[in-house]
Design a protein around this motif. Structure first.
Motif, PDB file in Angstrom:
ATOM      1  N   PHE A   1       1.406   2.920 -12.327  1.00 33.65           N
ATOM      2  CA  PHE A   1       0.214   3.498 -12.939  1.00 33.65           C
ATOM      3  C   PHE A   1       0.357   4.989 -13.179  1.00 33.65           C
ATOM      4  O   PHE A   1       1.105   5.681 -12.484  1.00 33.65           O
ATOM      5  CB  PHE A   1      -1.023   3.224 -12.076  1.00 33.65           C
ATOM      6  N   ILE A   2      -0.341   5.443 -14.189  1.00 30.91           N
ATOM      7  CA  ILE A   2      -0.383   6.864 -14.490  1.00 30.91           C
ATOM      8  C   ILE A   2      -1.607   7.441 -13.815  1.00 30.91           C
ATOM      9  O   ILE A   2      -2.700   6.880 -13.906  1.00 30.91           O
ATOM     10  CB  ILE A   2      -0.478   7.130 -15.997  1.00 30.91           C
ATOM     11  N   GLU A   3      -1.411   8.546 -13.114  1.00 29.52           N
ATOM     12  CA  GLU A   3      -2.531   9.200 -12.441  1.00 29.52           C
ATOM     13  C   GLU A   3      -3.123  10.259 -13.359  1.00 29.52           C
ATOM     14  O   GLU A   3      -2.464  11.216 -13.726  1.00 29.52           O
ATOM     15  CB  GLU A   3      -2.055   9.860 -11.147  1.00 29.52           C
TER      16      GLU A   3
ATOM     17  N   ILE B   1      14.386  10.336 -16.763  1.00 27.98           N
ATOM     18  CA  ILE B   1      15.754  10.593 -16.295  1.00 27.98           C
ATOM     19  C   ILE B   1      16.607  11.440 -17.224  1.00 27.98           C
ATOM     20  O   ILE B   1      17.505  12.122 -16.773  1.00 27.98           O
ATOM     21  CB  ILE B   1      16.504   9.282 -15.940  1.00 27.98           C
ATOM     22  N   TYR B   2      16.348  11.388 -18.509  1.00 26.65           N
ATOM     23  CA  TYR B   2      17.141  12.222 -19.411  1.00 26.65           C
ATOM     24  C   TYR B   2      16.328  13.368 -20.005  1.00 26.65           C
ATOM     25  O   TYR B   2      16.743  13.986 -20.971  1.00 26.65           O
ATOM     26  CB  TYR B   2      17.761  11.374 -20.532  1.00 26.65           C
ATOM     27  N   THR B   3      15.156  13.591 -19.448  1.00 23.49           N
ATOM     28  CA  THR B   3      14.359  14.700 -19.986  1.00 23.49           C
ATOM     29  C   THR B   3      14.102  15.741 -18.898  1.00 23.49           C
ATOM     30  O   THR B   3      14.883  16.667 -18.747  1.00 23.49           O
ATOM     31  CB  THR B   3      13.016  14.187 -20.550  1.00 23.49           C
ATOM     32  N   ASP B   4      13.055  15.567 -18.113  1.00 25.05           N
ATOM     33  CA  ASP B   4      12.708  16.595 -17.144  1.00 25.05           C
ATOM     34  C   ASP B   4      13.018  16.178 -15.706  1.00 25.05           C
ATOM     35  O   ASP B   4      12.656  16.878 -14.761  1.00 25.05           O
ATOM     36  CB  ASP B   4      11.231  16.981 -17.274  1.00 25.05           C
ATOM     37  N   SER B   5      13.682  15.044 -15.547  1.00 28.90           N
ATOM     38  CA  SER B   5      14.055  14.554 -14.211  1.00 28.90           C
ATOM     39  C   SER B   5      12.868  14.404 -13.269  1.00 28.90           C
ATOM     40  O   SER B   5      13.015  14.510 -12.060  1.00 28.90           O
ATOM     41  CB  SER B   5      15.095  15.474 -13.558  1.00 28.90           C
ATOM     42  N   LYS B   6      11.720  14.161 -13.827  1.00 30.23           N
ATOM     43  CA  LYS B   6      10.549  13.905 -12.988  1.00 30.23           C
ATOM     44  C   LYS B   6      10.037  12.495 -13.247  1.00 30.23           C
ATOM     45  O   LYS B   6      10.287  11.917 -14.304  1.00 30.23           O
ATOM     46  CB  LYS B   6       9.434  14.908 -13.298  1.00 30.23           C
ATOM     47  N   HIS B   7       9.307  11.990 -12.300  1.00 30.10           N
ATOM     48  CA  HIS B   7       8.684  10.689 -12.498  1.00 30.10           C
ATOM     49  C   HIS B   7       7.400  10.848 -13.296  1.00 30.10           C
ATOM     50  O   HIS B   7       6.604  11.748 -13.018  1.00 30.10           O
ATOM     51  CB  HIS B   7       8.394  10.035 -11.146  1.00 30.10           C
ATOM     52  N   HIS B   8       7.208   9.966 -14.237  1.00 30.88           N
ATOM     53  CA  HIS B   8       6.033  10.068 -15.095  1.00 30.88           C
ATOM     54  C   HIS B   8       4.990   9.018 -14.786  1.00 30.88           C
ATOM     55  O   HIS B   8       4.052   8.811 -15.552  1.00 30.88           O
ATOM     56  CB  HIS B   8       6.450  10.028 -16.561  1.00 30.88           C
ATOM     57  N   TYR B   9       5.194   8.318 -13.709  1.00 31.87           N
ATOM     58  CA  TYR B   9       4.163   7.412 -13.224  1.00 31.87           C
ATOM     59  C   TYR B   9       4.349   7.228 -11.730  1.00 31.87           C
ATOM     60  O   TYR B   9       5.399   7.583 -11.175  1.00 31.87           O
ATOM     61  CB  TYR B   9       4.180   6.072 -13.955  1.00 31.87           C
ATOM     62  N   SER B  10       3.341   6.693 -11.083  1.00 30.27           N
ATOM     63  CA  SER B  10       3.439   6.357  -9.674  1.00 30.27           C
ATOM     64  C   SER B  10       3.612   4.856  -9.534  1.00 30.27           C
ATOM     65  O   SER B  10       3.209   4.094 -10.406  1.00 30.27           O
ATOM     66  CB  SER B  10       2.177   6.800  -8.924  1.00 30.27           C
TER      67      SER B  10
ATOM     68  N   GLY C   1       0.791  -1.215   0.000  1.00 33.21           N
ATOM     69  CA  GLY C   1       0.000   0.000   0.000  1.00 33.21           C
ATOM     70  C   GLY C   1       0.830   1.275   0.000  1.00 33.21           C
ATOM     71  O   GLY C   1       0.320   2.345  -0.325  1.00 33.21           O
ATOM     72  N   GLU C   2       2.088   1.173   0.359  1.00 35.01           N
ATOM     73  CA  GLU C   2       2.920   2.372   0.409  1.00 35.01           C
ATOM     74  C   GLU C   2       3.368   2.791  -0.990  1.00 35.01           C
ATOM     75  O   GLU C   2       3.554   1.962  -1.880  1.00 35.01           O
ATOM     76  CB  GLU C   2       4.144   2.130   1.302  1.00 35.01           C
ATOM     77  N   THR C   3       3.551   4.095  -1.129  1.00 32.77           N
ATOM     78  CA  THR C   3       3.968   4.647  -2.408  1.00 32.77           C
ATOM     79  C   THR C   3       5.482   4.613  -2.537  1.00 32.77           C
ATOM     80  O   THR C   3       6.190   5.157  -1.698  1.00 32.77           O
ATOM     81  CB  THR C   3       3.473   6.091  -2.551  1.00 32.77           C
ATOM     82  N   ILE C   4       5.951   3.978  -3.580  1.00 30.89           N
ATOM     83  CA  ILE C   4       7.391   3.875  -3.818  1.00 30.89           C
ATOM     84  C   ILE C   4       7.864   5.018  -4.698  1.00 30.89           C
ATOM     85  O   ILE C   4       8.915   5.607  -4.470  1.00 30.89           O
ATOM     86  CB  ILE C   4       7.718   2.511  -4.468  1.00 30.89           C
ATOM     87  N   ILE C   5       7.072   5.313  -5.716  1.00 28.18           N
ATOM     88  CA  ILE C   5       7.376   6.433  -6.598  1.00 28.18           C
ATOM     89  C   ILE C   5       6.102   7.240  -6.763  1.00 28.18           C
ATOM     90  O   ILE C   5       5.026   6.674  -6.972  1.00 28.18           O
ATOM     91  CB  ILE C   5       7.855   5.958  -7.989  1.00 28.18           C
ATOM     92  N   LYS C   6       6.222   8.551  -6.649  1.00 27.03           N
ATOM     93  CA  LYS C   6       5.052   9.413  -6.835  1.00 27.03           C
ATOM     94  C   LYS C   6       5.200  10.217  -8.127  1.00 27.03           C
ATOM     95  O   LYS C   6       6.180  10.944  -8.303  1.00 27.03           O
ATOM     96  CB  LYS C   6       4.914  10.354  -5.633  1.00 27.03           C
TER      97      LYS C   6
END
Lengths: 231, 231
Positions: B67-69, B92-101, B43-48
DNA sequence: TTTCAGCATTGACAAATTTCGACTTTTTAT
DNA sequence: ATAAAAAGTCGAAATTTGTCAATGCTGAAA
């Protein structure tokens, strides 16, 4: 499909994908020896899904549609490509097959790049490899976005997304010739062509767009973006 | 989320993604210094999605959903991850943000790998870079396949695809505990949870599957594959 | 053990979408 | 220029899918 023997030089090529700027002089020379220009007429197939990928395709001029061929002529258009884009990627390090088809929408010029040469660059030139990875990154993000649009939004939102894609990403104008017909707009937005027609009419009736066949003009960009947001 | 100070050694790690075998001894040692193990409860979030990506996540044990929110709690489950998979790639090589949770479905152990270290490997070790590219290749192909399923098939075909995915790719068994509830099965197959329920019932009534809550048994694999093919 | 909250199930209905058929317009080939 | 083919349009009917509401089931907390 005509081969052209009059090669220009990769050094001076302005229509090559951005990350090729990481190639060094000798690598560019090598690239120049291991690529050839090909011209396609509108409607011709540049890449056929399922075929062996021996080359990467660098798009030099014109437009083409990239689509996945499903069973029973059910196609899904992934993107409209334009110059400076590289095609043929997904299979090159896996099964060496093409995983989508590409068909020219206009007369088109491409450079076919020998896969062995390309892979050599990836191995020898870290900046080049990083550029490739970054390119794959942004393609992955794009397809995710499209995935969300097509699976989570209703038809009005999807057509809005399709029109915004054409306006903002492809033609970079509020008024443009779509190059694709209604059937293809339907394949881009995941619906039947009749539904696509009806929604275009809705948008025209509410003065969001105006069009004459494939010539499209966006009259109210804010409204279109709102429709896209609301799904 | 508990950090563990008892590090095992990357050298002996059996749950790392295949292409890490391309790392040399000194690189493995460096990896070992620049990663840390983290434990998550179910249930815990690993990547947001949307957060900055400072680490790549190497999955060591347990299962999680990727999953994509979308807006208004409309999620789309892209995949169920298992050990040996690497997560956190697209940004990782674009906007350094996560694109899924990513959320743990079971108690889970992961290794967080410093992004700088990882990128260093990509630059210094061509085989490693190729491995990464190959991994991205196959992920791109997977998402294309899923894209086709969700946009071109009707509900029965999509549920069949979802069950085949769980059986063949995730749990590698004809009988398994799904780990996801009906809502999540719906998010995996792009429909409402009620529709997912109804189709599971259809399959049960025609003896294609049998289930008790989340415990699923495939009785007639050929029938399921046929439903998948027919869309 | 009991209670309660959340998940699962099901039917009825509503909404969204596709299909079909007819017709018009545009494009292509001769 | 003309005919044929292809593409576009649109209403009506059929199908698919989602929403709502009611009810049952199950597992966790007290």
């Amino acid at each position: 499909m005509l081969k052209n023997t009059q090669h220009s030089d990769c050094n001076e090529c302005s229509s090559i994908c951005a990350y090729f700027k990481n190639l060094k002089t000798d690598e560019l020379a090598e690239l120049n020896r291991n690529r050839f220009e090909v011209f396609y007429k509108a409607g011709e197939t540049i890449i056929k899904q399922g075929s062996l990928s021996k080359y990467l395709v660098s798009f030099s001029s014109g437009y083409a549609k990239v689509f996945i061929e499903g069973p029973a002529d059910k196609n899904l258009i992934i993107s409209i490509v334009q110059p400076k884009q590289i095609l043929g990627g997904p299979g090159i390090y896996t099964d060496s097959k093409h995983h989508y088809s590409v068909v020219a929408l206009t007369d088109t010029k491409v450079c076919l790049i020998e896969l062995d040469t390309f892979k050599d660059f990836v191995r020898r030139n870290p900046e080049f490899a990083e550029g490739l990875i970054a390119d794959m990154n942004s393609k992955a993000i794009d397809i995710q976005t499209k995935f969300m649009s097509l699976t989570q939004k209703q038809m009005h939102g999807r057509i809005a997304d399709g029109l915004l894609y054409l306006s903002e990403d492809v033609f970079k104008a509020m008024e443009f010739d779509m190059l694709i017909n209604r059937q293809e707009l339907a394949e881009l937005t995941g619906m039947s062509k009749e539904s696509a027609c009806r929604i275009l009419k809705d948008f025209k009736d509410s003065d969001v767009i105006d069009f004459q066949n494939s010539h499209m003009k966006i009259l109210n960009m804010e409204a279109l973006q709102k429709i896209s947001r609301n799904g």
